[in-house]
Design a protein around this motif. Structure first.
Motif, PDB file in Angstrom:
ATOM      1  N   SER A 186       0.835  -1.190   0.000  1.00 27.45           N
ATOM      2  CA  SER A 186       0.000   0.000   0.000  1.00 27.45           C
ATOM      3  C   SER A 186       0.875   1.246   0.000  1.00 27.45           C
ATOM      4  O   SER A 186       2.093   1.151   0.170  1.00 27.45           O
ATOM      5  N   GLY A 187       0.249   2.395  -0.195  1.00 27.47           N
ATOM      6  CA  GLY A 187       0.964   3.658  -0.126  1.00 27.47           C
ATOM      7  C   GLY A 187       1.262   4.297  -1.462  1.00 27.47           C
ATOM      8  O   GLY A 187       1.806   5.404  -1.508  1.00 27.47           O
ATOM      9  N   GLY A 188       0.939   3.612  -2.552  1.00 29.40           N
ATOM     10  CA  GLY A 188       1.182   4.193  -3.854  1.00 29.40           C
ATOM     11  C   GLY A 188       0.254   5.367  -4.119  1.00 29.40           C
ATOM     12  O   GLY A 188      -0.686   5.629  -3.363  1.00 29.40           O
ATOM     13  N   GLY A 189       0.543   6.083  -5.183  1.00 28.17           N
ATOM     14  CA  GLY A 189      -0.282   7.220  -5.547  1.00 28.17           C
ATOM     15  C   GLY A 189       0.380   8.034  -6.627  1.00 28.17           C
ATOM     16  O   GLY A 189       1.331   7.584  -7.274  1.00 28.17           O
ATOM     17  N   SER A 190      -0.141   9.243  -6.805  1.00 27.37           N
ATOM     18  CA  SER A 190       0.394  10.159  -7.813  1.00 27.37           C
ATOM     19  C   SER A 190       1.046  11.345  -7.127  1.00 27.37           C
ATOM     20  O   SER A 190       0.436  11.958  -6.244  1.00 27.37           O
TER      21      SER A 190
END
Length: 115
Positions: free
Chosen positions: A6-10
């Motif tokens: 988890s923790g991904g993003g833009s």
């Protein structure tokens, strides 16, 4: 064992993200790793950490990424700073198998670096 990343993003170039990977079972006796795969490319090694906490990094992330582990929480993290567009990829965590046991992979989390 199941691995949940988890923790991904833009983020914009120069930004930071912190990825986490939590295992459903113990990681105490296992080295752990982070890999990434950009569209159309092979999955590449990014970083790894031994049971003793020694870390190693691919040249293209050295000095920008930091991997750590918390055995009590069965979790590893990847702190990513100074992100670049070329860091855009799906990031996967891996628990290295012991002896002849297979490695375990998480499902991946998307990281996108773009202005």
């Amino acid at each position: 064992v199941q691995l949940q990343a988890s923790g991904g993003g833009s983020v914009q170039p120069g930004g930071s993200l912190r990825l986490s990977c939590t295992a459903s079972g113990s990681i105490n006796r296992h080295s752990m790793g982070w890999y990434r795969q950009a569209p159309g490319l092979q999955r590449d090694w990014v970083a790894s950490i031994t049971t003793g906490g020694a870390t190693a990094y691919a040249d293209h992330v050295k000095g920008r990424f930091t991997m750590s582990r918390d055995n009590a929480k069965n979790m590893v993290t990847l702190q990513m700073n100074s992100l670049r567009p070329e860091d855009t990829a799906v990031y996967y965590c891996k628990r290295f198998g012991l002896g002849y046991s297979p490695d375990n992979w998480g499902q991946g989390t998307q990281v996108t670096v773009s202005s």
